[in-house]
Motif scaffolding. Structure first.
Motif, PDB file in Angstrom:
ATOM      1  N   GLY A 138       0.828  -1.198   0.000  1.00 12.92           N
ATOM      2  CA  GLY A 138       0.000   0.000   0.000  1.00 12.92           C
ATOM      3  C   GLY A 138       0.862   1.247   0.000  1.00 12.92           C
ATOM      4  O   GLY A 138       2.030   1.221  -0.408  1.00 12.92           O
ATOM      5  N   THR A 139       0.275   2.338   0.486  1.00  7.97           N
ATOM      6  CA  THR A 139       0.981   3.619   0.527  1.00  7.97           C
ATOM      7  C   THR A 139       1.409   3.939   1.952  1.00  7.97           C
ATOM      8  O   THR A 139       0.601   3.870   2.875  1.00  7.97           O
ATOM      9  CB  THR A 139       0.090   4.747  -0.008  1.00  7.97           C
ATOM     10  N   ALA A 140       2.680   4.249   2.114  1.00 10.21           N
ATOM     11  CA  ALA A 140       3.223   4.624   3.420  1.00 10.21           C
ATOM     12  C   ALA A 140       3.549   6.111   3.433  1.00 10.21           C
ATOM     13  O   ALA A 140       3.841   6.708   2.391  1.00 10.21           O
ATOM     14  CB  ALA A 140       4.475   3.816   3.726  1.00 10.21           C
ATOM     15  N   THR A 141       3.484   6.708   4.615  1.00  7.67           N
ATOM     16  CA  THR A 141       3.827   8.125   4.786  1.00  7.67           C
ATOM     17  C   THR A 141       5.052   8.247   5.681  1.00  7.67           C
ATOM     18  O   THR A 141       5.063   7.717   6.793  1.00  7.67           O
ATOM     19  CB  THR A 141       2.658   8.899   5.408  1.00  7.67           C
ATOM     20  N   ILE A 142       6.079   8.920   5.190  1.00  7.77           N
ATOM     21  CA  ILE A 142       7.288   9.165   5.980  1.00  7.77           C
ATOM     22  C   ILE A 142       7.136  10.503   6.683  1.00  7.77           C
ATOM     23  O   ILE A 142       6.955  11.546   6.034  1.00  7.77           O
ATOM     24  CB  ILE A 142       8.540   9.175   5.090  1.00  7.77           C
ATOM     25  N   ASN A 143       7.170  10.483   8.009  1.00  3.90           N
ATOM     26  CA  ASN A 143       7.080  11.698   8.821  1.00  3.90           C
ATOM     27  C   ASN A 143       8.463  11.966   9.421  1.00  3.90           C
ATOM     28  O   ASN A 143       8.967  11.170  10.233  1.00  3.90           O
ATOM     29  CB  ASN A 143       6.037  11.527   9.927  1.00  3.90           C
ATOM     30  N   VAL A 144       9.078  13.053   9.012  1.00  2.00           N
ATOM     31  CA  VAL A 144      10.479  13.295   9.334  1.00  2.00           C
ATOM     32  C   VAL A 144      10.632  13.980  10.696  1.00  2.00           C
ATOM     33  O   VAL A 144      10.326  15.161  10.853  1.00  2.00           O
ATOM     34  CB  VAL A 144      11.156  14.132   8.230  1.00  2.00           C
ATOM     35  N   ASP A 145      11.120  13.206  11.643  1.00  2.00           N
ATOM     36  CA  ASP A 145      11.496  13.753  12.953  1.00  2.00           C
ATOM     37  C   ASP A 145      12.966  13.521  13.241  1.00  2.00           C
ATOM     38  O   ASP A 145      13.471  13.906  14.296  1.00  2.00           O
ATOM     39  CB  ASP A 145      10.652  13.117  14.063  1.00  2.00           C
ATOM     40  N   THR A 146      13.664  12.874  12.295  1.00  2.00           N
ATOM     41  CA  THR A 146      15.067  12.518  12.482  1.00  2.00           C
ATOM     42  C   THR A 146      15.846  12.795  11.203  1.00  2.00           C
ATOM     43  O   THR A 146      15.365  12.497  10.111  1.00  2.00           O
ATOM     44  CB  THR A 146      15.214  11.029  12.841  1.00  2.00           C
ATOM     45  N   VAL A 147      17.046  13.357  11.361  1.00  2.00           N
ATOM     46  CA  VAL A 147      17.916  13.620  10.212  1.00  2.00           C
ATOM     47  C   VAL A 147      19.303  13.078  10.523  1.00  2.00           C
ATOM     48  O   VAL A 147      19.841  13.304  11.619  1.00  2.00           O
ATOM     49  CB  VAL A 147      17.996  15.133   9.909  1.00  2.00           C
ATOM     50  N   GLU A 148      19.874  12.367   9.568  1.00  2.37           N
ATOM     51  CA  GLU A 148      21.238  11.881   9.698  1.00  2.37           C
ATOM     52  C   GLU A 148      22.198  13.026   9.375  1.00  2.37           C
ATOM     53  O   GLU A 148      22.091  13.652   8.327  1.00  2.37           O
ATOM     54  CB  GLU A 148      21.461  10.701   8.750  1.00  2.37           C
ATOM     55  N   LEU A 149      23.132  13.288  10.268  1.00  2.00           N
ATOM     56  CA  LEU A 149      24.036  14.422  10.119  1.00  2.00           C
ATOM     57  C   LEU A 149      25.250  14.052   9.272  1.00  2.00           C
ATOM     58  O   LEU A 149      25.519  12.883   9.005  1.00  2.00           O
ATOM     59  CB  LEU A 149      24.480  14.909  11.492  1.00  2.00           C
ATOM     60  N   ASP A 150      25.978  15.070   8.845  1.00  2.00           N
ATOM     61  CA  ASP A 150      27.180  14.849   8.033  1.00  2.00           C
ATOM     62  C   ASP A 150      28.142  13.919   8.761  1.00  2.00           C
ATOM     63  O   ASP A 150      28.290  13.979   9.992  1.00  2.00           O
ATOM     64  CB  ASP A 150      27.875  16.175   7.733  1.00  2.00           C
ATOM     65  N   ALA A 151      28.832  13.081   7.990  1.00  2.00           N
ATOM     66  CA  ALA A 151      29.685  12.048   8.574  1.00  2.00           C
ATOM     67  C   ALA A 151      30.842  12.618   9.386  1.00  2.00           C
ATOM     68  O   ALA A 151      31.375  11.941  10.268  1.00  2.00           O
ATOM     69  CB  ALA A 151      30.218  11.135   7.481  1.00  2.00           C
TER      70      ALA A 151
END
Length: 311
Positions: free
Chosen positions: A126-139
């Motif tokens: 089906g269809t999923a929704t990505i809710n962004v509460d997390t961001v991967e930072l620069d290495a």
């Protein structure tokens, strides 16, 4: 002093036939890989120990608005999903079809997302929704420094002390927490918010960062000449800070097995360089980009009745 010149100084402790760049010897191994490893280890130490002015950079974190994608391969109680998950979705909340509670994407490998919680629905696609509460930072980010602000604003985010503290403020003023997580076999820092954003949002902050990773291309061009790569240390103190630390580390590498030089001389050199490395780290800790002029103390007897100096 360029990186090439610094490595040349390190190689002078070895046999004469190991001191040339490019390496042309056949009897002994090329010491350049060991020298580069030592230089990168030295830069990693300096990045962790240097005063902030030497390793601080301006950075940002981009939190995207909610987005949808088609998913498949879901099973009741399963913890994987298949779909064209964007790389930035690692760590984010995801609302899967048929499940009333949000799940979290722990990591991505190709088109497969590993989920934190079992999928509690019989829906397989089906269809999923990505809710962004997390961001991967620069290495290269080592530490995120306060304050964290909305881009172009004086409005700050408060820091949470733990993920539990972050969850406790989910309905209050937004907060952030920095955690480490594994994704695709790499350990990366992630910035987590106390709730997901509803529109594209950017936060700005300063961070302690790694200095850089050196490669063979920083030491020699294709024709063997010096590319002139500078060494990123405060005030260009290559000889007094970087070189002693890198040389001390180089002495532990396999290349430093110099049977052609009498043992006592090598032992003396190692002890001397070790002391120089300790001095270099002490010097590094004392460096500051801005300071006050020393205060001159004047004895009271030097002042006249009107407060002026009599001499």
């Amino acid at each position: 002093m360029t990186l090439r010149q610094a490595i040349n100084a390190m190689l002078r402790y070895l046999r004469p036939e190991q001191q040339t760049i490019p390496f042309t010897g056949t009897l002994y191994p090329d010491p350049l890989p060991d020298a580069l490893d030592a230089c990168n280890a030295a830069l990693q130490q300096l990045a962790a120990l240097s005063p902030l002015f030497a390793v601080k950079q301006q950075r940002s974190a981009y939190f995207r608005a909610p987005s949808t994608l088609a998913v498949s391969g879901l099973t009741h109680g399963g913890t994987t999903a298949t779909g064209s998950f964007p790389a930035w979705s690692a760590g984010c909340w995801v609302q899967l079809p048929g499940d009333s509670a949000m799940n979290r994407i722990l990591s991505l490998s190709g088109t497969t997302a590993t989920l934190q919680f079992p999928h509690l629905s019989t829906d397989t696609s089906g269809t999923a929704t990505i809710n962004v509460d997390t961001v991967e930072l620069d290495a290269d980010i080592i530490t995120v420094l306060d304050p964290v602000r909305y881009r172009g604003s004086l409005r700050k985010l408060l820091a949470a002390n733990s993920r539990e503290d972050l969850s406790a403020h989910a309905c209050n003023e937004p907060r952030y927490f920095i955690e480490s997580a594994q994704n695709n076999g790499q350990v990366r820092l992630r910035m987590m918010l106390s709730g997901y954003v509803l529109a594209d949002t950017v936060f700005e902050f300063q961070a302690r960062t790694a200095l850089r990773t050196l490669t063979t291309a920083d030491v020699k061009n294709e024709d063997g000449s010096d590319p002139g790569t500078p060494v990123p240390v405060p005030a260009a103190f290559v000889e007094s800070i970087f070189l002693p630390v890198a040389t001390d580390l180089f002495f532990s590498k396999p290349s430093f097995t110099n049977y052609d030089t009498p043992g006592p001389h090598n032992e003396d050199a190692q002890n001397l360089v070790r002391e120089q490395a300790k001095t270099a780290l002490t010097l590094l800790e004392q460096m500051r980009p801005q300071g006050s002029k020393p205060v001159s103390l004047v004895p009271e007897w030097c002042l006249s009745a009107k407060g002026r100096m009599d001499w």
